[in-house]
Motif scaffolding. Sequence first.
Motif, mmCIF file in Angstrom:
data_model
loop_
_atom_site.group_PDB
_atom_site.id
_atom_site.type_symbol
_atom_site.label_atom_id
_atom_site.label_comp_id
_atom_site.label_asym_id
_atom_site.label_seq_id
_atom_site.Cartn_x
_atom_site.Cartn_y
_atom_site.Cartn_z
ATOM 1 N N SER A 24 7.738 23.343 -64.555
ATOM 2 C CA SER A 24 7.755 21.849 -64.939
ATOM 3 C C SER A 24 9.126 21.332 -64.933
ATOM 4 C CB SER A 24 7.189 21.543 -66.482
ATOM 5 O OG SER A 24 7.307 20.443 -66.746
ATOM 6 N N ARG A 25 8.874 19.812 -64.620
ATOM 7 C CA ARG A 25 10.336 19.032 -64.610
ATOM 8 C C ARG A 25 10.505 18.286 -66.124
ATOM 9 N NH1 ARG A 25 9.532 21.805 -60.022
ATOM 10 N NH2 ARG A 25 10.951 21.649 -58.386
ATOM 11 N N PRO A 38 10.491 11.617 -73.927
ATOM 12 C CA PRO A 38 10.071 12.293 -73.142
ATOM 13 C C PRO A 38 10.511 11.865 -71.414
ATOM 14 C CG PRO A 38 8.087 11.256 -74.058
ATOM 15 C CD PRO A 38 9.410 10.749 -74.510
ATOM 16 N N ALA A 39 11.031 12.891 -70.636
ATOM 17 C CA ALA A 39 11.435 12.531 -69.484
ATOM 18 C C ALA A 39 11.028 13.657 -68.468
ATOM 19 C CB ALA A 39 13.080 12.696 -69.748
ATOM 20 N N SER A 40 11.278 13.230 -67.178
ATOM 21 C CA SER A 40 10.677 14.108 -66.025
ATOM 22 C C SER A 40 11.257 13.689 -64.754
ATOM 23 C CB SER A 40 9.014 14.329 -65.964
ATOM 24 O OG SER A 40 8.663 14.829 -64.960
ATOM 25 N N ALA A 41 11.140 14.523 -63.850
ATOM 26 C CA ALA A 41 11.501 14.190 -62.377
ATOM 27 C C ALA A 41 10.423 12.916 -62.181
ATOM 28 C CB ALA A 41 11.530 15.268 -61.451
ATOM 29 N N SER A 42 10.663 11.943 -61.246
ATOM 30 C CA SER A 42 9.662 11.081 -60.958
ATOM 31 C C SER A 42 8.567 11.779 -60.165
ATOM 32 C CB SER A 42 10.417 10.195 -59.962
ATOM 33 O OG SER A 42 9.505 9.068 -59.324
ATOM 34 N N PRO A 43 7.241 11.439 -60.257
ATOM 35 C CA PRO A 43 6.205 11.984 -59.341
ATOM 36 C C PRO A 43 6.346 11.647 -57.860
ATOM 37 C CG PRO A 43 5.259 10.996 -61.419
ATOM 38 C CD PRO A 43 6.763 10.685 -61.558
ATOM 39 N N SER A 44 7.183 10.562 -57.749
ATOM 40 C CA SER A 44 7.396 10.277 -56.023
ATOM 41 C C SER A 44 8.329 11.422 -55.665
ATOM 42 C CB SER A 44 7.883 8.823 -55.815
ATOM 43 O OG SER A 44 9.221 8.747 -56.526
ATOM 44 N N VAL A 45 9.020 12.078 -56.388
ATOM 45 C CA VAL A 45 10.117 13.081 -55.939
ATOM 46 C C VAL A 45 9.545 14.288 -56.087
ATOM 47 C CG1 VAL A 45 12.329 13.802 -56.420
ATOM 48 C CG2 VAL A 45 12.010 11.546 -56.670
ATOM 49 N N VAL A 46 9.154 14.558 -57.369
ATOM 50 C CA VAL A 46 8.283 16.151 -57.573
ATOM 51 C C VAL A 46 6.958 15.569 -57.920
ATOM 52 C CG1 VAL A 46 8.430 18.101 -59.011
ATOM 53 C CG2 VAL A 46 10.575 17.036 -58.294
ATOM 54 N N PRO A 47 6.002 16.262 -56.839
ATOM 55 C CA PRO A 47 4.684 15.883 -57.300
ATOM 56 C C PRO A 47 4.040 16.372 -58.516
ATOM 57 C CG PRO A 47 5.117 16.579 -54.914
ATOM 58 C CD PRO A 47 6.270 16.909 -55.719
ATOM 59 N N LEU A 50 3.749 19.121 -61.370
ATOM 60 C CA LEU A 50 5.365 19.587 -61.757
ATOM 61 C C LEU A 50 6.181 18.734 -62.272
ATOM 62 C CD1 LEU A 50 5.875 22.348 -58.927
ATOM 63 C CD2 LEU A 50 4.949 22.557 -61.012
ATOM 64 N N SER A 51 5.931 17.260 -62.310
ATOM 65 C CA SER A 51 6.326 16.408 -62.886
ATOM 66 C C SER A 51 5.404 15.705 -63.963
ATOM 67 C CB SER A 51 6.982 15.229 -62.023
ATOM 68 O OG SER A 51 5.796 14.643 -61.313
ATOM 69 N N ARG A 52 6.107 14.909 -64.654
ATOM 70 C CA ARG A 52 5.049 14.341 -65.477
ATOM 71 C C ARG A 52 5.143 12.663 -65.498
ATOM 72 N NH1 ARG A 52 6.777 15.628 -71.670
ATOM 73 N NH2 ARG A 52 5.049 13.964 -71.927
#
Length: 157
Positions: A24-25, A38-47, A50-52
């Motif tokens: 998980s990112r 809450p933060a995460s990699a962008s779903p456009s970068v990490v599907p 694995l992202s939020r």
Amino acid sequence: MAHEYRATIRWTADGSDFAENRYSRGHVWIFDGGIEVPASASPSVVPLPLSREDAVDPEEAFVAAVSSCHMLTFLSIAAKKRYTIDRYEDRAVGVMTKNDKGKLFVSKVTLDPIIEFSGEKIPTSDQLAELHHLSHQECFIANSVLTEVEVAGIPNH
């Protein structure tokens, strides 16, 4: 005069297969005063999953920082010029493209503020453009980045 700003960024393993790049990112940003975002990699970068999708990603935060700084500077300048603002809303958009080395970067942020003035002193379109120009010149974040920043409908600064 130096100012220091701090943020704690915390990620922990979630028990998934890190070595296989299946982790998980999702993570958290912790700021002074104890606020946690809450933060995460962008779903456009990490599907997903694995992202939020329900978390802020760094690119969104960058756009928000540019917009927020411009707004705060604009409000300060407008107040000094004796304008009255009742509401300011900006639907800022950042665009990521490749630079001359083929690396992705946020190349442009377009601010699109809707500002509600009240009172007897309402700026003309030229005065509004000047307020945005001064705000861009004085914005700490705009002075810290290479990204092109423009205000929709206002000639470039």
